[in-house]
Motif scaffolding. Sequence first.
Motif, mmCIF file in Angstrom:
data_model
loop_
_atom_site.group_PDB
_atom_site.id
_atom_site.type_symbol
_atom_site.label_atom_id
_atom_site.label_comp_id
_atom_site.label_asym_id
_atom_site.label_seq_id
_atom_site.Cartn_x
_atom_site.Cartn_y
_atom_site.Cartn_z
ATOM 1 N N ILE A 1 -30.711 -106.922 43.131
ATOM 2 C CA ILE A 1 -30.922 -105.576 43.685
ATOM 3 C C ILE A 1 -31.642 -105.752 45.009
ATOM 4 C CG2 ILE A 1 -32.042 -103.343 43.359
ATOM 5 C CD1 ILE A 1 -31.820 -103.787 40.350
ATOM 6 N N GLN A 2 -31.014 -105.236 46.085
ATOM 7 C CA GLN A 2 -31.635 -105.372 47.404
ATOM 8 C C GLN A 2 -31.633 -104.022 48.115
ATOM 9 O OE1 GLN A 2 -30.400 -105.481 50.816
ATOM 10 N NE2 GLN A 2 -28.324 -104.743 50.353
ATOM 11 N N ALA A 3 -32.669 -103.818 48.885
ATOM 12 C CA ALA A 3 -32.784 -102.600 49.698
ATOM 13 C C ALA A 3 -33.302 -103.014 51.066
ATOM 14 C CB ALA A 3 -33.718 -101.597 49.044
ATOM 15 N N LYS B 1 -19.667 -108.605 44.623
ATOM 16 C CA LYS B 1 -19.282 -107.201 44.454
ATOM 17 C C LYS B 1 -20.544 -106.358 44.584
ATOM 18 C CE LYS B 1 -15.316 -108.083 41.469
ATOM 19 N NZ LYS B 1 -14.724 -107.886 40.137
ATOM 20 N N ALA B 2 -20.458 -105.265 45.341
ATOM 21 C CA ALA B 2 -21.650 -104.436 45.615
ATOM 22 C C ALA B 2 -21.370 -102.973 45.272
ATOM 23 C CB ALA B 2 -22.044 -104.572 47.076
ATOM 24 N N MET B 3 -22.399 -102.306 44.764
ATOM 25 C CA MET B 3 -22.314 -100.859 44.540
ATOM 26 C C MET B 3 -23.650 -100.222 44.941
ATOM 27 S SD MET B 3 -22.517 -100.744 40.360
ATOM 28 C CE MET B 3 -21.248 -101.984 40.191
ATOM 29 N N SER B 4 -23.558 -99.051 45.469
ATOM 30 C CA SER B 4 -24.766 -98.339 45.928
ATOM 31 C C SER B 4 -25.432 -97.662 44.741
ATOM 32 C CB SER B 4 -24.401 -97.296 46.984
ATOM 33 O OG SER B 4 -23.851 -97.927 48.121
ATOM 34 N N TYR C 1 -32.583 -96.550 43.866
ATOM 35 C CA TYR C 1 -33.568 -97.463 43.297
ATOM 36 C C TYR C 1 -34.966 -97.014 43.702
ATOM 37 C CZ TYR C 1 -36.149 -101.781 42.351
ATOM 38 O OH TYR C 1 -37.045 -102.695 41.894
ATOM 39 N N SER D 1 -32.366 -95.731 48.741
ATOM 40 C CA SER D 1 -30.997 -96.230 48.637
ATOM 41 C C SER D 1 -31.027 -97.764 48.558
ATOM 42 C CB SER D 1 -30.197 -95.782 49.873
ATOM 43 O OG SER D 1 -28.890 -96.282 49.817
ATOM 44 N N ALA D 2 -30.275 -98.323 47.608
ATOM 45 C CA ALA D 2 -30.260 -99.780 47.419
ATOM 46 C C ALA D 2 -28.849 -100.225 47.041
ATOM 47 C CB ALA D 2 -31.253 -100.176 46.332
ATOM 48 N N GLN D 3 -28.670 -101.542 46.947
ATOM 49 C CA GLN D 3 -27.386 -102.119 46.537
ATOM 50 C C GLN D 3 -27.572 -102.964 45.294
ATOM 51 O OE1 GLN D 3 -25.805 -104.161 50.065
ATOM 52 N NE2 GLN D 3 -24.013 -102.812 49.921
ATOM 53 N N LEU E 1 -25.849 -105.898 43.471
ATOM 54 C CA LEU E 1 -24.909 -106.971 43.798
ATOM 55 C C LEU E 1 -24.606 -107.799 42.545
ATOM 56 C CD1 LEU E 1 -26.513 -108.255 47.119
ATOM 57 C CD2 LEU E 1 -24.757 -106.506 46.837
#
Length: 805
Positions: A286-288, A345-348, A351, A355-357, A359
């Motif tokens: 999880i990255q932001a 693969k990434a989804m918004s 978090y 807003s985060a991704q 992965l």
Amino acid sequence: MNKMTRNQFFYDIIVDEQLLFTIMNELFDVVFLMKVEAGPKFRYVCASSHALYLANLTEKDIGKCIEDIYPKEMAAYLNKQYRKALETRKIVTYRDQVNIKGEWRIAESMIVPVFTKDGTMPYMICFTRDITEQIAREKQFEEIHQLFHSFLEQTHDAIVMFDLAGRVLRVNREAERLLGWSEKEVLAKKIADFLPGHHGKLQQSLQKLSRGQTLTSVHLSLVRKDGKKVHVSANVTPVFGNDGTAVAGLSILRDMTDFIQVREQLQQSEELYRKVIEFLPDPIIIQADGVIHYMNPAGLEMVKAGRIDFVKGKRLSDFLEKREQQENEWVLTSLCGEQKEVDVKAMSIDYYGQSAQFLIIRDLSEQKSKEKKIEFMAQYDPITVLPNRNYLREKLNELLLRDVSIAVLLVDVNRFQFINDFLGHSNGDELLKEVARRLKKIQSEQVFLSRIGDDEFAVVYTYNKKEEVNWLLKKLDRLLNEPYFIAGEKLNVTINIGVSYAHDADRSVETLLSNAGKAVYYAKTNGVHRVVQYQSKLHDIFVKRIRLENDLQTALENNEFSLYYQPKVNVQSGTVSVEALIRWKHPQLGMVSPAEFIPIAEETNMIERIGKWVLQQSCDDLKILHKSGFSALKMAVNLSARQFMDSSLKATVSNILTSADVPPSSFVFEITETTIMKEPNEVIRILQALKEQGIMIAIDDFGVSYSSLNYLNRFPIDAVKIDRSFIRDFHENRKGAEIVEAIISLAHRLNLSVTAEGVETEEQVRFLLEKGCDEMQGYYFSRPVPLEQLPNVLMKLQLFARKWR
């Protein structure tokens, strides 16, 4: 039952045919009784009642040999198993596939040698069972074992197995990480040691397990070695023994610590918690704003991080980098610098209010490795790591489209199959690697190398002037014809090269390779030139060869063969002997050289018929010579490798000599080194049988193959003939003279006489006499002559020999 008793038991069974068939029908699916014959060959004598049907045979096949029934490849495989039992004199077990009612089944066969009291092996019994279901069960058990082992080692959950007294029996690596103790330390403890204050509940749980009950979703707080608590969700299932009673418990512990922390931090995001659980088997990040906030255990393992603290707060770009010009391929770099190709693969997601991704990472390294291996296998030879025939065709097409000057040099390792059989396939591979290493010394932008067959290499040369090709050929001749040292043996390997040019091939890849193939074939069969450049006349040569092959079939019936005789002179004793040499006078083509038709006879199996004719005719001619006053004359006859390995050779020779009333002691059989090296043990047996008849044995063309006088000392031979190549230029080649002297000296120490062939000058005669050579043969004394001229030649040579004495 000892070995002798067992062998007698089997032999008694064979003698009692009714008992044999009773056992055959009752014990095994398929049983064959095989008779061992010379060759060796293995003949079906009888079979159990179901054997013919299950083995796809008929009653007509009983009494036939393996190779008379099965296709060539299958027959070779079966013969190999029976030969192994024959050679090792031990039971041989093997597995293969059989087609029964259109269904492929797996069969296990056991070949049992049967010995008589004198130690001979007249029979073998082959017992065969259908083990398809057994194999399936074994495979199933193995898959289950591997699956369980893989599950233990690869799962991200901790696994703990314990007995009903609470003693730990087994843990996986994840359990070691979870608890902070090593496996050895954990195995010295009880479950209670990790659950202080829960003794009562633990006893209740063990009682439930003993009754075969499963415990699900049990939430526990375990104490680690460092004193910290770790939260887990446990599912515990009983493990049953063979009698159906519970004997142990298997606990699957899922580390819930991170999730509990995430849940506490992100109570507003139940969707995130669900997705983390859903995608847990794959590495998750999880990255932001480019910063890592969370990484699951699989992700930590991939980046070689012991704890989340090692990556949390670091930039995502420190670990992931997108490949240029690739839609969705990334490179992941671990903390220790190891790189892997991955799919991302990434989804918004939302978090913690931002807003985060989310992965999901998938490791592509293994897939890429397999793709590269498949690509390599499609274009390269695995032994020499040179491009293969497919790659060669692509390269030639590319060069032909560029319209450059191309020469293809087809390099053939002469008699590689013999070397492969004589020294073994692994040493044959070493020879191929050494040839490749030498070829790589000429590799450049102008030179493309390839291995295109078992014993063939291709050198594609892009040249400016045709003289450059001749320069390259000379360099290859020096590189490839130097001695090779393989498995402690010095091998003098002959290399043949066929050359073709693009301008002679209408710039066609197929024609270019075909022309080179014709040239190298001519180089091999002609026996004079090691390098042959393709010319249009080679087409006529191949047309002639086909004609000779066809006409050779009727040459004997049409009386087109004759024998010429070349004398051999023993100057020291003053005696003369002769060698019988076959000649073919073709009705249209005239005299055809033996160098042309003997190889064809070998390939078409005509050599056995021709060999019998030569021996018969030489017997008739020798009787005439004996009656003409040459009563002590000896005659040498050549035996080919194929003729020599005929199992009926001894009987054939005996019958011909007996019917012709010619003493066997008048004959010398000449065989090549290649012949005796093929099957040394069988050769010794045949040679001994011939010598028992009184026939002398000589090794022809000695020195050009894999010569070892000490090795030949094992064989019952009487003489060696030094190849003409050593005699021809010894006055200009000091090494050649030294080799001749060494062969004579060592042969005499082994009580072998020596004949030198190819003697053409008086200087050669004097040198050979000085070195103690026993016998000489060559144009200096006489060319081969027909029978009617031979008496006069022999009389002159007897007087000539006395003069030299």
